[in-house]
Design a protein around this motif. Sequence first.
Motif, short mmCIF file in Angstrom:
data_model
loop_
_atom_site.label_atom_id
_atom_site.label_comp_id
_atom_site.label_asym_id
_atom_site.label_seq_id
_atom_site.Cartn_x
_atom_site.Cartn_y
_atom_site.Cartn_z
N VAL A 41 67.14 -53.49 34.98
CA VAL A 41 66.26 -54.13 35.96
C VAL A 41 65.09 -54.85 35.29
CG1 VAL A 41 64.62 -53.63 37.84
CG2 VAL A 41 66.88 -52.58 37.83
N ASN A 42 64.61 -54.34 34.16
CA ASN A 42 63.38 -54.86 33.57
C ASN A 42 63.57 -55.75 32.34
OD1 ASN A 42 61.20 -53.62 35.24
ND2 ASN A 42 62.37 -51.79 34.69
N ALA A 43 64.78 -55.88 31.86
CA ALA A 43 65.04 -56.76 30.70
C ALA A 43 65.21 -58.19 31.22
CB ALA A 43 66.28 -56.29 29.94
N HIS A 44 64.13 -58.92 31.24
CA HIS A 44 64.12 -60.31 31.71
C HIS A 44 62.95 -61.04 31.06
CE1 HIS A 44 60.89 -59.01 34.40
NE2 HIS A 44 61.71 -58.10 34.92
N SER A 45 62.68 -62.24 31.53
CA SER A 45 61.59 -63.03 31.00
C SER A 45 60.31 -62.18 30.96
CB SER A 45 61.39 -64.25 31.89
OG SER A 45 60.31 -65.03 31.43
N PRO A 46 59.54 -62.26 29.93
CA PRO A 46 59.46 -63.23 28.86
C PRO A 46 60.43 -63.01 27.69
CG PRO A 46 57.60 -61.75 28.70
CD PRO A 46 58.40 -61.34 29.91
N LEU A 47 61.31 -62.02 27.77
CA LEU A 47 62.34 -61.91 26.73
C LEU A 47 63.30 -63.08 26.87
CD1 LEU A 47 63.29 -58.13 27.10
CD2 LEU A 47 61.93 -59.16 25.27
N ASN A 48 63.87 -63.52 25.74
CA ASN A 48 64.89 -64.56 25.86
C ASN A 48 66.16 -63.94 26.43
OD1 ASN A 48 66.77 -63.77 23.70
ND2 ASN A 48 65.11 -64.34 22.30
N LEU B 291 58.62 -54.97 30.08
CA LEU B 291 59.18 -54.59 28.78
C LEU B 291 58.58 -53.26 28.31
CD1 LEU B 291 60.83 -55.19 26.18
CD2 LEU B 291 58.73 -56.19 25.27
N VAL B 292 57.27 -53.15 28.35
CA VAL B 292 56.60 -51.96 27.84
C VAL B 292 56.88 -50.74 28.71
CG1 VAL B 292 54.33 -50.93 27.38
CG2 VAL B 292 54.80 -53.27 26.66
N SER B 293 56.65 -50.87 30.00
CA SER B 293 56.78 -49.71 30.89
C SER B 293 58.21 -49.50 31.40
CB SER B 293 55.84 -49.84 32.08
OG SER B 293 54.50 -49.82 31.65
N GLY B 294 58.99 -50.56 31.47
CA GLY B 294 60.35 -50.45 31.99
C GLY B 294 61.40 -50.31 30.92
N VAL B 295 61.54 -51.34 30.10
CA VAL B 295 62.59 -51.33 29.08
C VAL B 295 62.36 -50.21 28.07
CG1 VAL B 295 63.67 -52.64 27.20
CG2 VAL B 295 63.13 -53.78 29.37
N LEU B 296 61.14 -50.10 27.55
CA LEU B 296 60.90 -49.05 26.55
C LEU B 296 61.05 -47.65 27.14
CD1 LEU B 296 57.95 -50.51 24.44
CD2 LEU B 296 60.40 -50.54 23.94
N THR C 159 68.41 -61.63 24.08
CA THR C 159 67.82 -60.31 23.85
C THR C 159 67.95 -59.44 25.10
OG1 THR C 159 66.26 -61.24 22.26
CG2 THR C 159 65.72 -59.08 23.18
N ALA C 160 67.64 -60.02 26.26
CA ALA C 160 67.73 -59.28 27.52
C ALA C 160 69.16 -58.79 27.75
CB ALA C 160 67.26 -60.14 28.68
N ASN C 161 70.15 -59.65 27.52
CA ASN C 161 71.54 -59.26 27.74
C ASN C 161 72.01 -58.22 26.73
OD1 ASN C 161 71.97 -60.78 30.05
ND2 ASN C 161 72.48 -62.62 28.87
N VAL C 162 71.59 -58.33 25.49
CA VAL C 162 71.94 -57.31 24.48
C VAL C 162 71.36 -55.96 24.88
CG1 VAL C 162 71.52 -56.59 22.08
CG2 VAL C 162 72.29 -58.91 22.57
N LEU C 163 70.11 -55.95 25.34
CA LEU C 163 69.49 -54.71 25.79
C LEU C 163 70.24 -54.11 26.98
CD1 LEU C 163 65.72 -55.68 25.49
CD2 LEU C 163 66.89 -53.86 24.22
N ARG C 164 70.64 -54.95 27.92
CA ARG C 164 71.38 -54.47 29.10
C ARG C 164 72.72 -53.87 28.71
NH1 ARG C 164 69.80 -59.83 31.77
NH2 ARG C 164 67.90 -59.27 32.90
N VAL C 165 73.45 -54.56 27.84
CA VAL C 165 74.77 -54.06 27.41
C VAL C 165 74.60 -52.76 26.64
CG1 VAL C 165 76.73 -54.54 25.88
CG2 VAL C 165 75.90 -56.31 27.44
#
Length: 190
Positions: A32-39, A163-168, A42-48
């Motif tokens: 849900v949180n891997a999106h802009s400002p990530l390219n 990115l900080v609070s969600g992805v990490l 990178t966002a898709n690699v994190l999701r996979v």
Amino acid sequence: MRAESGAEFNDVMQRMTGLLVGAIFGAVFVVVNAHSPLNSVTANVLRVAACLAAASVIAMWFLTARKEKPSAGSRPNMYSRGYLIIVAAEAVLLFGGIRVLAAWERPEQTNVAWVAFVVGVHFIALAPVWKDWGIAAPGAILTLLGVAGLVMASTAVVAWVPLVSGVLSGVVLLMGAVTFGWRAMTARTA
């Protein structure tokens, strides 16, 4: 593999079920949180990677469940009164807090920081209830990532809060679930 009693099996399955829930929520945090400002790459690699990590914990859960069956009359104690109180408080804090943040007209990114904070505190509160201090460490990390996001939401870097609070936070949950799941699997076969 050594034979286990029903109580030992239930202890292992309770732990694996907790790891499974953590892995699923961790994957959701990342997806849900891997999106802009990530390219987008990178966002898709994190999701996979998050989905693969969650799938590995699901596989470990099924492998553990298949190995042995619980004995008759044994029952899990994971969902005690203390657990139910903590989860109820968590739900109130999550949904009530998000409504308060909206009323205060905080940026939408603040919500993920609040969720990370509350989920982290819930792990810390569950540690003594479950007598498992191992969950306090990821709880503390999620709490800190939530606080960091709440602070960041009032600055020019608000776009990085997911990115900080969600992805990490998701990565922390997934790494913990995979690591402890693997340890539980290998300990059972040793």
